[in-house]
Design a protein around this motif. Structure first.
Motif, mmCIF file in Angstrom:
data_model
loop_
_atom_site.group_PDB
_atom_site.id
_atom_site.type_symbol
_atom_site.label_atom_id
_atom_site.label_comp_id
_atom_site.label_asym_id
_atom_site.label_seq_id
_atom_site.Cartn_x
_atom_site.Cartn_y
_atom_site.Cartn_z
ATOM 1 N N GLY A 153 0.524 -1.015 0.284
ATOM 2 C CA GLY A 153 0.150 -0.063 0.149
ATOM 3 C C GLY A 153 1.027 1.482 -0.149
ATOM 4 O O GLY A 153 0.471 2.093 -0.665
ATOM 5 N N ILE A 160 -2.359 -0.938 -8.361
ATOM 6 C CA ILE A 160 -3.242 -1.375 -7.561
ATOM 7 C C ILE A 160 -4.592 -1.273 -8.423
ATOM 8 O O ILE A 160 -4.376 0.310 -8.246
ATOM 9 C CB ILE A 160 -3.644 -1.742 -6.287
ATOM 10 C CG1 ILE A 160 -2.049 -1.692 -4.946
ATOM 11 C CG2 ILE A 160 -4.468 -2.348 -5.116
ATOM 12 C CD1 ILE A 160 -1.927 -1.453 -4.311
ATOM 13 N N GLY A 163 -8.381 -3.314 -6.194
ATOM 14 C CA GLY A 163 -8.144 -4.829 -5.280
ATOM 15 C C GLY A 163 -7.753 -5.874 -6.129
ATOM 16 O O GLY A 163 -7.103 -6.754 -4.831
ATOM 17 N N GLU A 195 -6.071 -3.090 5.358
ATOM 18 C CA GLU A 195 -5.054 -2.789 4.121
ATOM 19 C C GLU A 195 -4.694 -3.515 3.131
ATOM 20 O O GLU A 195 -5.762 -3.516 1.785
ATOM 21 C CB GLU A 195 -4.670 -1.630 4.624
ATOM 22 C CG GLU A 195 -5.054 -0.426 5.372
ATOM 23 C CD GLU A 195 -6.294 0.148 5.170
ATOM 24 O OE1 GLU A 195 -6.267 -0.162 4.253
ATOM 25 O OE2 GLU A 195 -6.452 1.476 6.291
ATOM 26 N N ASP A 196 -4.116 -4.466 3.982
ATOM 27 C CA ASP A 196 -3.718 -5.328 2.710
ATOM 28 C C ASP A 196 -4.744 -6.465 1.937
ATOM 29 O O ASP A 196 -4.662 -6.652 0.649
ATOM 30 C CB ASP A 196 -2.868 -6.272 3.409
ATOM 31 C CG ASP A 196 -1.708 -5.682 4.403
ATOM 32 O OD1 ASP A 196 -1.215 -4.685 3.345
ATOM 33 O OD2 ASP A 196 -1.250 -5.761 4.984
ATOM 34 N N ASN A 199 -6.907 -4.320 -0.747
ATOM 35 C CA ASN A 199 -5.659 -4.318 -1.555
ATOM 36 C C ASN A 199 -5.051 -5.447 -2.725
ATOM 37 O O ASN A 199 -4.249 -5.057 -3.699
ATOM 38 C CB ASN A 199 -4.561 -3.169 -1.384
ATOM 39 C CG ASN A 199 -4.448 -2.178 -1.233
ATOM 40 O OD1 ASN A 199 -5.286 -0.638 -0.952
ATOM 41 N ND2 ASN A 199 -3.535 -1.601 0.124
ATOM 42 N N ARG A 244 -4.917 6.378 -1.351
ATOM 43 C CA ARG A 244 -4.586 5.226 -1.410
ATOM 44 C C ARG A 244 -5.939 4.966 -0.283
ATOM 45 O O ARG A 244 -6.178 3.434 -0.479
ATOM 46 C CB ARG A 244 -3.301 4.220 -1.057
ATOM 47 C CG ARG A 244 -2.188 4.188 -2.398
ATOM 48 C CD ARG A 244 -2.297 2.563 -2.271
ATOM 49 N NE ARG A 244 -1.872 2.617 -4.292
ATOM 50 C CZ ARG A 244 -0.625 1.989 -4.605
ATOM 51 N NH1 ARG A 244 0.128 1.510 -3.824
ATOM 52 N NH2 ARG A 244 -0.375 2.457 -5.398
#
Length: 542
Positions: A153, A160, A163, A195-196, A199, A244
């Motif tokens: 991120g 990205i 997703g 968040e990961d 993403n 982001r």
């Protein structure tokens, strides 16, 4: 907070800042010129197990008072006869015969040469700058390393969209660097936070690396109970992070904030992650969500999955152990308050959460409760302020037989800083690349020599493993990690030999004792003079 001496005259160690139980300073600096015990151990390896100036001195212990409940208030037992483990030649044992290899896992075992692993080295810039040293060093010694949260991120070069990651150069660099020297011992672990997951990190890792990587879910960490943070000093970067989807504080899109930055009143921006499970309000909902996440990761093809939890209260600890056991996870890392991090709010680090020894003692209790019901309890890793072999021994013992690993953050990073600083002086053309901070070697280094071969006690050991030609590609920070692990490993071998345990798996709670009654009450470990007291009296009465 206990008062810990800043200097140890026996070892010649001195802390630059305020010392804590681990022997580290409250604040570690990448440019530090020494010389705490861990810093010196990164140069001299097992030499630091012994008093300095041997032949000129005698030394006595200052460790006589055990106040309160901490790892310092526990003692290591010794046995005067017997042995467990494979006997040496002719039945003789030396401490070097102690086998430190361990493994963890549910269906598939992950082998490690030593019971040490790193904490999460995530999106903080210091982790990125010194990653080569950290990862190469851990791969060479056969220890697992954790790629922490948010690496994709915050990477401005990653791509990205909705997703899905099409490019993640920083994450790729971290995995590939470790795998270059991986030889079947250790592991590369990639963390996932909220968040990961949004993403698409799990999907990217599964598709590109498959079961080469252990994927790790995250429930906070010992130093903080909010999301991960970093600090940036660029308005442009702060705006990028806001786009982001991160919370950036103060808000870089506000005109008044931009004006304050322009005038110099605002110097930096903190990026925060989202909190997990905020829409859930019961144990049942958390369990359902967690099991669903594990099932999804297994569906992506991950054979090995771990969980990292922090120093939350007893309910959260019980949920972590029970859920990880039910889901047949490979490892559960339990991080107590007392560890460090790149950018936790200071008051939170000082005031929040359950201290490590209390959390680890309860983890043993809860794990034993599940085991009594016939369940195969998930393998545990304990974290939260470890840097010395003695406390590593105590933690493995207090968690035995469930604790298989000890997770260390700053202690495993200091060798990387130190080695990079030395490399930058010895090879000025590499200084920027290795993020060296020194222009010349300080006196604390020059006393050992003027070349890497002279300064690092274990340089020849690393060279023997990789070959003389390959040494040009090995960061000196990685050599520093080898030296530190040499000292920690040898110290652990000596302590295990002292309790007549010649295999790490033989360590038990009987190998430690409480130094005060409060510690006995809180940990369930007997007070030191009560252990075998009845047996002693029977001997006297024979």
């Amino acid at each position: 907070m206990g008062n810990w001496s800043k200097s140890n005259d026996v070892l010649g160690a001195v802390n630059r800042g305020n010392a804590i139980e681990s022997g580290l300073c409250t604040l570690c600096r990448a440019d530090c010129q020494g010389k705490c015990e861990t810093w010196l151990s990164s140069l001299r390896g097992r030499e630091m197990l012994y008093p300095r100036d041997f032949g000129l001195v005698t030394a006595g212990s200052g460790n006589t008072t055990h106040v309160g409940v901490s790892y310092n208030s526990m003692r290591i037992q010794g046995n005067s006869y017997g042995a467990s483990g494979n006997p040496g030649a002719n039945g003789d044992f030396l401490f070097t015969d102690v086998n430190l290899e361990t493994s963890f896992g549910a269906e598939e075992q992950t082998k490690c040469r030593v019971p040490f692993m790193t904490g999460a080295l995530g999106s903080t810039f210091i982790a990125a700058k010194y990653w080569d040293s950290f990862s190469v060093g851990c791969a060479l010694v056969g220890a697992p390393i954790v790629v922490g949260e948010n690496v994709v991120g915050v990477d401005r070069k990653s791509e990205i969209s909705n997703g899905k990651i099409s490019s993640a150069p920083e994450l790729d660099r971290r995995i590939d660097t470790y795998m270059r020297y991986y030889d079947g011992y250790g592991a590369i672990i990639v963390q996932l936070n909220v968040e990961d997951s949004r993403n698409g990190v799990a999907e990217y890792v599964a598709e590109k690396y498959g079961d080469k990587v252990i994927i790790e879910l995250k429930w906070g960490q010992g130093a903080k109970n909010i999301g991960g943070e970093i600090e940036v000093t660029s308005l442009d970067y702060a705006l990028f992070l806001k786009k982001r989807g991160y919370l950036v504080d103060p808000d870089p899109e506000k005109p008044e904030v931009q004006e304050g930055f322009k005038r110099g009143a605002i110097h930096s921006f903190a990026r925060h992650s989202r909190l997990g499970y905020t829409d859930l309000c019961s144990y049942e909902q958390v369990r359902e969500e967690f099991m669903s996440s594990v099932a999804y990761l297994r569906g992506l093809g991950f054979k090995r999955i771990s969980l990292k939890t922090g120093s939350y209260g007893m309910e959260a600890l019980a949920m972590a152990i029970k859920f990880a056991t039910e889901a047949k996870l490979d490892l559960l890392t339990i991080d107590g308050s007392g560890g460090g991090t790149g950018m936790s709010p200071w008051n939170m680090m000082e005031s929040w959460g359950v201290p490590s020894i209390l959390l680890h003692a309860k983890a043993y209790e809860y794990a034993s409760r599940l085991a009594a019901k016939g369940e195969k309890v998930v393998d545990l890793s304990f974290a939260g302020g470890f840097a010395k072999g003695s406390n590593i021994f105590k933690a493995l013992a207090i968690g035995a037989p469930y604790a298989k690993m000890i997770c260390m953050g700053r202690a495993m990073m200091i060798p990387g800083f130190l080695g990079a600083n030395i490399e930058g002086v010895l090879y000025p053309e590499r200084r920027d690349a290795v993020c060296g901070n020194w222009d010349k070697l300080p006196a604390s280094i020059k006393k050992y020599g003027a070349t890497a071969e002279e300064i690092f006690a274990c340089y020849a050991d690393v060279e023997a493993k990789v070959g003389k030609d390959e040494m040009k590609n090995i960061p000196l920070g990685a050599v520093g990690i080898w030296c530190l692990v040499d000292k920690l490993g040898a110290g652990l071998q000596q302590l295990l030999a002292g309790v007549r345990k010649f295999d790490l798996t033989s360590i038990s709670r009987d190998d430690i004792a409480s130094g005060n009654r409060e510690t006995e009450r809180e940990t369930g470990i007997k007070f030191i003079t009560d252990i075998m007291d009845e047996t002693a009296k029977k001997i006297l009465d024979m």
